[in-house]
Scaffold this active site. Sequence first.
Site, PDB file in Angstrom:
ATOM      1  N   ASP A  66       0.834  -1.198   0.000  1.00 14.27           N
ATOM      2  CA  ASP A  66       0.000   0.000   0.000  1.00 14.27           C
ATOM      3  C   ASP A  66       0.875   1.256   0.000  1.00 14.27           C
ATOM      4  O   ASP A  66       1.901   1.313   0.683  1.00 14.27           O
ATOM      5  CB  ASP A  66      -0.881  -0.034   1.252  1.00 14.27           C
ATOM      6  CG  ASP A  66      -1.904   1.077   1.302  1.00 14.27           C
ATOM      7  OD1 ASP A  66      -2.772   1.110   0.419  1.00 14.27           O
ATOM      8  OD2 ASP A  66      -1.829   1.909   2.229  1.00 14.27           O
ATOM      9  N   GLU A 105       1.468  -0.465  -4.966  1.00 11.89           N
ATOM     10  CA  GLU A 105       0.504   0.583  -5.273  1.00 11.89           C
ATOM     11  C   GLU A 105       1.285   1.895  -5.315  1.00 11.89           C
ATOM     12  O   GLU A 105       1.487   2.549  -4.300  1.00 11.89           O
ATOM     13  CB  GLU A 105      -0.587   0.660  -4.202  1.00 11.89           C
ATOM     14  CG  GLU A 105      -1.634   1.724  -4.528  1.00 11.89           C
ATOM     15  CD  GLU A 105      -2.357   2.293  -3.312  1.00 11.89           C
ATOM     16  OE1 GLU A 105      -3.495   2.763  -3.462  1.00 11.89           O
ATOM     17  OE2 GLU A 105      -1.767   2.283  -2.207  1.00 11.89           O
TER      18      GLU A 105
END
Length: 538
Positions: free
Chosen positions: A203, A265
């Site tokens: 993330d 990401e």
Amino acid sequence: MSPLLWWRDAVIYQVYPRSFADADGDGMGDLRGITSRLDHLVELGVDALWMSPFYPSPQHDAGYDVADYRDVDPRFGTLADFDALVTAAKERGLRVIVDLVPNHTSSDHAWFQEALAAGPGSAARDRYHFRKGLGVDGELPPNGWQSVFGGPAWTRVADGEWYLHLFDTSQPDLNWDLPEVRAMFEDVLRFWLDRGVDGFRVDVAHGLIKESGLPEWTAAQVPITSPGAEHRTPPMWDQDGVHEVYRSWRRILDGYPGDRMMVGEAWVAPAERLARYVRQDEMNQAFNFNYLMAPWTAADQREAIESSLAGVEPVGASCTWVLSNHDVVRHASRLGFAPGYSTQGGIGDDDPQPDEALGLRRARAATMLMLSLPGSAYLYQGEELGLPEHTTLPDDVRQDPTWFRSEHEVRGRDGCRVPIPWEADAPAYGFGPSGKTWLPQPSDWARFAADREREVPGSTLSMYTEALRLRRKHGLGQGTVEWHEAADAIDFRNGPVRVITNFGKVPAPLPPGEVLLASGDLAADGTLPPDTTAWLRA
């Protein structure tokens, strides 16, 4: 392709645990619920599942505020449930990827609670970004950085210092300049690798390292970061130091058998900057958000495909392709708007509503185009059913922190996170035994239920299943793109398959050849209707 390089052409299915399947009837999905529905993924034909966070968390940001990186939140089950899920997945030939959230912890994390108690100047505060404020009495934030979720990126604590949070107040950013922080996450990697996971989705992969001194930055936060704003890279994103972190992680992953992987990401542009994350000694893949955000025109789609392939070629990485996830409006709704309409802030019942039929037609065409491209594809749970966004979700049930931090200006991401329908005639459409759901489902979703679409020719689920079968049979994920020139269309060959998507307003002729699959019915004269993709035997 070597079986060890499974991720280079894999189809990976994102499971959002809250909304996939509920085994215990509390209205929230859980690990045992996921295990109970693994056969759906096998029948669909995917290679792996990626699970969004299931760690202990106060759930201020749906689990992306992690309080303990080495356990399972009781809402989702236990470590034993996790181990059983991994075992069941491996028995079915499915690999398992878990989410890792290294940019920030929860404010409930033991480290942050220790930092609050220890006070200014303490070693505990060094793990985060605590600073004195500006102004006469330090009453102003240390700089003008803004939160991605809206409002200032700084919150003041009782003793007068401020801490940095690029997202919600409940998500303080970690100080990755500190060796202790790096060591902790290396231990977290080993903890889950030892439990059998095949990889990690990282993330906010572009956000760990901040520019030294946290220099002033007043430009607005934008979805994809590039050096364009103020003619330099924003000081909170895409700093060169992140690559040292991922090189150290890659060494750990490479020490385990089975070709473990990382996918980042990283909202970074241009493609050359993104390619730096997937060099041979760093991450294996990075999400291709430039493709996800490309407008629905032949020129924009071709440019996104060509630039994506060209960007990873120098570093020998494979491309990723994605159309929906837990952070964006589902593409069955996003593509139902006129060109230029932005759904970035979500959709509410008093906003313009998408053309449902147009959106689904384009979504099916987009999916078949995506699945024909070389590299790996990421699917978001429910898209194989043609699920639209819940665009009329009542405001009083919204939970996304962006809704609150924007003072109800931004609808947020709840609309794409609604529990998915499994059985048309069951309570909560089979989501769980109690009929309760943590977010309400639309009243007309029975038509999208998996049991109603299964084995029905022409259904979206049938189209996905057949497309994945053909993709594997013809090795499309391992192929190359050979372009044919076409007006208002994408037209290329990938191995034995010719792919044509009609973006025009009138039907387009098809070349001779057997049609293997089409995203919609062909015209009576055999031509390809607008917003339709066909695969032909080349």
